[in-house]
Design an enzyme around this catalytic site. Structure first.
Site, PDB file in Angstrom:
ATOM      1  N   ASN A  64       2.978   0.280  -8.165  1.00 49.51           N
ATOM      2  CA  ASN A  64       3.421   0.068  -7.555  1.00 49.51           C
ATOM      3  C   ASN A  64       4.733   0.773  -6.665  1.00 49.51           C
ATOM      4  O   ASN A  64       4.962   0.338  -7.715  1.00 49.51           O
ATOM      5  CB  ASN A  64       2.867  -1.236  -6.974  1.00 49.51           C
ATOM      6  CG  ASN A  64       3.008  -1.584  -4.954  1.00 49.51           C
ATOM      7  OD1 ASN A  64       4.433  -0.695  -4.530  1.00 49.51           O
ATOM      8  ND2 ASN A  64       2.359  -2.345  -4.486  1.00 49.51           N
ATOM      9  N   THR A  80      -1.104  -3.532  -9.317  1.00 44.81           N
ATOM     10  CA  THR A  80      -0.119  -4.652  -8.597  1.00 44.81           C
ATOM     11  C   THR A  80      -0.434  -6.164  -9.534  1.00 44.81           C
ATOM     12  O   THR A  80       0.664  -6.502 -10.105  1.00 44.81           O
ATOM     13  CB  THR A  80       0.359  -4.526  -7.281  1.00 44.81           C
ATOM     14  OG1 THR A  80       0.069  -2.362  -7.258  1.00 44.81           O
ATOM     15  CG2 THR A  80       2.078  -5.455  -6.979  1.00 44.81           C
ATOM     16  N   ALA A  97       3.723   4.370 -11.920  1.00 44.94           N
ATOM     17  CA  ALA A  97       3.849   2.633 -11.242  1.00 44.94           C
ATOM     18  C   ALA A  97       2.636   2.371 -10.298  1.00 44.94           C
ATOM     19  O   ALA A  97       1.566   2.761 -10.157  1.00 44.94           O
ATOM     20  CB  ALA A  97       4.686   2.919  -9.990  1.00 44.94           C
ATOM     21  N   LYS A 105     -10.484   0.281  -1.441  1.00 44.65           N
ATOM     22  CA  LYS A 105     -10.552  -0.088  -3.476  1.00 44.65           C
ATOM     23  C   LYS A 105     -11.206  -0.656  -4.257  1.00 44.65           C
ATOM     24  O   LYS A 105     -12.189  -0.944  -4.503  1.00 44.65           O
ATOM     25  CB  LYS A 105      -8.940  -1.413  -3.692  1.00 44.65           C
ATOM     26  CG  LYS A 105      -8.473  -1.584  -5.035  1.00 44.65           C
ATOM     27  CD  LYS A 105      -7.310  -1.945  -4.428  1.00 44.65           C
ATOM     28  CE  LYS A 105      -6.213  -1.884  -4.926  1.00 44.65           C
ATOM     29  NZ  LYS A 105      -5.998  -0.553  -5.730  1.00 44.65           N
ATOM     30  N   GLY A 124       0.370   7.778  -9.098  1.00 49.66           N
ATOM     31  CA  GLY A 124      -0.059   6.318  -8.340  1.00 49.66           C
ATOM     32  C   GLY A 124      -1.186   5.844  -9.161  1.00 49.66           C
ATOM     33  O   GLY A 124      -1.198   4.494  -8.524  1.00 49.66           O
ATOM     34  N   THR A 132      -4.041   3.970 -10.077  1.00 50.73           N
ATOM     35  CA  THR A 132      -4.551   2.725 -11.109  1.00 50.73           C
ATOM     36  C   THR A 132      -5.308   2.774 -11.375  1.00 50.73           C
ATOM     37  O   THR A 132      -6.695   3.682 -11.100  1.00 50.73           O
ATOM     38  CB  THR A 132      -4.098   1.617  -9.710  1.00 50.73           C
ATOM     39  OG1 THR A 132      -5.004   1.429  -8.912  1.00 50.73           O
ATOM     40  CG2 THR A 132      -2.508   1.608  -9.710  1.00 50.73           C
ATOM     41  N   HIS A 157      -7.136  -6.647  -0.577  1.00 54.47           N
ATOM     42  CA  HIS A 157      -7.338  -5.175  -0.632  1.00 54.47           C
ATOM     43  C   HIS A 157      -7.932  -4.456   0.703  1.00 54.47           C
ATOM     44  O   HIS A 157      -9.134  -5.289   0.631  1.00 54.47           O
ATOM     45  CB  HIS A 157      -7.237  -4.200  -1.714  1.00 54.47           C
ATOM     46  CG  HIS A 157      -5.638  -4.001  -3.059  1.00 54.47           C
ATOM     47  ND1 HIS A 157      -5.286  -5.357  -3.763  1.00 54.47           N
ATOM     48  CD2 HIS A 157      -4.734  -3.214  -2.056  1.00 54.47           C
ATOM     49  CE1 HIS A 157      -3.699  -4.626  -4.117  1.00 54.47           C
ATOM     50  NE2 HIS A 157      -3.306  -4.062  -3.324  1.00 54.47           N
TER      51      HIS A 157
HETATM   52  N1  LIG Z   1       1.230   2.874  -7.203  1.00 50.39           N
HETATM   53  C1  LIG Z   1       0.940   2.612  -6.180  1.00 50.39           C
HETATM   54  O1  LIG Z   1       1.987   2.736  -5.615  1.00 50.39           O
HETATM   55  C2  LIG Z   1      -0.349   2.827  -5.172  1.00 50.39           C
HETATM   56  C3  LIG Z   1      -0.743   2.648  -4.005  1.00 50.39           C
HETATM   57  C4  LIG Z   1      -0.928   2.657  -2.741  1.00 50.39           C
HETATM   58  C5  LIG Z   1      -3.197   2.880  -3.904  1.00 50.39           C
HETATM   59  N2  LIG Z   1      -1.985   3.574  -4.997  1.00 50.39           N
HETATM   60  C6  LIG Z   1      -3.539   3.968  -5.725  1.00 50.39           C
HETATM   61  O2  LIG Z   1      -4.196   5.524  -5.625  1.00 50.39           O
HETATM   62  C7  LIG Z   1      -4.776   5.697  -5.807  1.00 50.39           C
HETATM   63  C8  LIG Z   1      -5.405   6.547  -4.322  1.00 50.39           C
HETATM   64  O3  LIG Z   1      -5.423   5.821  -3.177  1.00 50.39           O
HETATM   65  P1  LIG Z   1      -5.651   5.722  -1.585  1.00 50.39           P
HETATM   66  O4  LIG Z   1      -5.669   5.332  -1.072  1.00 50.39           O
HETATM   67  O5  LIG Z   1      -4.973   7.532  -0.991  1.00 50.39           O
HETATM   68  O6  LIG Z   1      -7.316   6.584  -1.894  1.00 50.39           O
HETATM   69  P2  LIG Z   1      -7.909   7.342  -0.720  1.00 50.39           P
HETATM   70  O7  LIG Z   1      -9.186   7.164  -1.553  1.00 50.39           O
HETATM   71  O8  LIG Z   1      -8.205   7.477   0.861  1.00 50.39           O
HETATM   72  O9  LIG Z   1      -7.894   8.876  -1.943  1.00 50.39           O
HETATM   73  C9  LIG Z   1      -8.329   9.372  -3.046  1.00 50.39           C
HETATM   74  C10 LIG Z   1      -8.182  11.225  -3.197  1.00 50.39           C
HETATM   75  O10 LIG Z   1      -8.947  11.725  -4.438  1.00 50.39           O
HETATM   76  C11 LIG Z   1      -9.517  12.761  -4.389  1.00 50.39           C
HETATM   77  N3  LIG Z   1     -11.057  13.329  -5.175  1.00 50.39           N
HETATM   78  C12 LIG Z   1     -11.623  11.848  -6.052  1.00 50.39           C
HETATM   79  N4  LIG Z   1     -12.030  12.977  -6.636  1.00 50.39           N
HETATM   80  C13 LIG Z   1     -11.119  13.521  -6.830  1.00 50.39           C
HETATM   81  C14 LIG Z   1     -11.186  15.105  -8.141  1.00 50.39           C
HETATM   82  N5  LIG Z   1     -11.709  15.230  -9.253  1.00 50.39           N
HETATM   83  N6  LIG Z   1     -10.167  16.247  -7.830  1.00 50.39           N
HETATM   84  C15 LIG Z   1      -8.697  15.684  -6.601  1.00 50.39           C
HETATM   85  N7  LIG Z   1      -9.178  14.398  -5.890  1.00 50.39           N
HETATM   86  C16 LIG Z   1      -9.907  13.967  -6.112  1.00 50.39           C
HETATM   87  C17 LIG Z   1     -10.820  11.647  -2.750  1.00 50.39           C
HETATM   88  O11 LIG Z   1     -11.497  13.148  -2.399  1.00 50.39           O
HETATM   89  C18 LIG Z   1     -10.059  11.308  -1.853  1.00 50.39           C
HETATM   90  O12 LIG Z   1      -8.935  12.359  -0.739  1.00 50.39           O
HETATM   91  C19 LIG Z   1      -6.000   4.699  -5.637  1.00 50.39           C
HETATM   92  O13 LIG Z   1      -6.306   4.501  -7.273  1.00 50.39           O
HETATM   93  C20 LIG Z   1      -5.144   3.130  -5.112  1.00 50.39           C
HETATM   94  O14 LIG Z   1      -5.350   2.114  -6.057  1.00 50.39           O
HETATM   95  C21 LIG Z   1      -1.170   3.266  -5.790  1.00 50.39           C
END
Ligand SMILES: NC(=O)c1ccc[n+]([C@@H]2O[C@H](COP(=O)([O-])OP(=O)(O)OC[C@H]3O[C@@H](n4cnc5c(N)ncnc54)[C@H](O)[C@@H]3O)[C@@H](O)[C@H]2O)c1
Length: 250
Positions: A102, A146, A100, A139, A75, A77, A135
């Site tokens: 999104n 997306t 994806a 972010k 997920g 990006t 966003h």
């Molecule tokens: N594809 C989708 O539908 C979708 C939806 C929402 C968010 N996203 C993407 O997902 C990603 C995460 O989003 P989020 O809102 O959960 O962010 P977030 O910042 O809340 O969570 C990210 C997590 O990754 C952890 N992290 C950092 N380095 C790490 C490592 N080396 N090993 C393990 N974990 C590590 C951080 O400590 C944090 O807890 C972003 O890239 C966001 O753009 C995608």
């Protein structure tokens, strides 16, 4: 199903809740504080891994899953420059990956209609088109994955747009929009506290505007889609995107 969660942040925590509600078991959770637990042996306790971390860590996590031959749902990006290499590696190694930009059902419907609309708008070249995304301020990547998928859908279908360019409003780029060439598609990115994700496509002419908009009310739709993807890849081999899972047709 036994699930490993890679990245236990906002998304990882919601995925845990939704997966548990759907009677799956979380056998591994990896975040910054326990990265040493991301071993082949631990990953192989799971039927599938779900990865939502950061653009800087996602590639290492995917490589670890490929090495362990555990299917991975991605997920995160901001890594799409590496897409072809990962696709090749996945297919050569006989492993499984689904990504994806999104995972929400609503956004995937939006992606589909966005392409149909762009194709239709070839008949009306006096409309110019622009993409806007908003966003939350945490972010890390811009434009959003997306917004990139939306923009690529338009560039694929609309004959008079050849590439997209991005302007992040917080960069203080006042007036930069005026430098965009006619065959470039502008994506304007805004970062505003507590916004889970809003995407708008605007076709504008001298006489009117057509706006096509998706607003996420919370993150639950993304998390549910990721868990559905983890269920969908069971028994499959190869490289997939959400398009393969949703497979919309009229
Ligand atoms: N594809 C989708 O539908 C979708 C939806 C929402 C968010 N996203 C993407 O997902 C990603 C995460 O989003 P989020 O809102 O959960 O962010 P977030 O910042 O809340 O969570 C990210 C997590 O990754 C952890 N992290 C950092 N380095 C790490 C490592 N080396 N090993 C393990 N974990 C590590 C951080 O400590 C944090 O807890 C972003 O890239 C966001 O753009 C995608």
């Amino acid at each position: 199903m036994k699930i490993a969660i890679l990245g236990y942040g906002k998304m990882g925590k919601i995925i845990e809740k939704i997966a548990t509600d759907r009677k799956h078991e979380i056998v591994l959770k990896i975040d910054v504080t326990n990265q040493d637990e991301l071993t082949t042996e631990n990953l192989q306790k799971a039927d599938v891994a779900i990865e939502f971390s950061t653009p800087g860590t996602v590639l290492d996590h995917i490589d670890a899953c490929f090495k362990a031959k555990v299917p991975v749902i991605v997920g995160t990006t901001g890594w799409y420059g590496h897409l072809q290499r990962l696709k090749d590696e996945c297919e050569q190694n006989g492993t499984t990956m689904l990504y994806a930009s999104n995972f929400s059902v609503g956004v995937n419907i939006f992606f589909h209609i966005n392409k149909m609309l762009a194709k239709l708008m070839n008949n009306y070249p006096y409309y110019d088109v622009q993409v806007e995304e908003i966003h939350h301020t945490q972010k890390l990547d811009s434009p959003s994955g997306t917004a990139i998928t939306i923009a690529e859908g338009i560039v694929d279908e609309l004959d008079n747009k050849k590439e997209w360019v991005n302007i992040l409003s917080t960069d203080g780029t006042e007036g930069l929009a005026d430098t965009i060439k006619a065959d470039q598609l502008l994506i304007e990115s805004f970062r505003i506290e507590n916004v889970p994700g809003t995407h708008t496509v605007v076709y504008d002419s001298e006489v009117d505007s057509i706006e096509f908009k998706h607003t996420a009310h919370n993150r639950n739709g993304f998390a549910l889609g990721a868990v559905l993807a983890a269920e969908w890849v069971q028994g499959k081999k190869g490289f997939y995107s959400a398009k393969d899972m949703f497979n919309f047709s009229l």
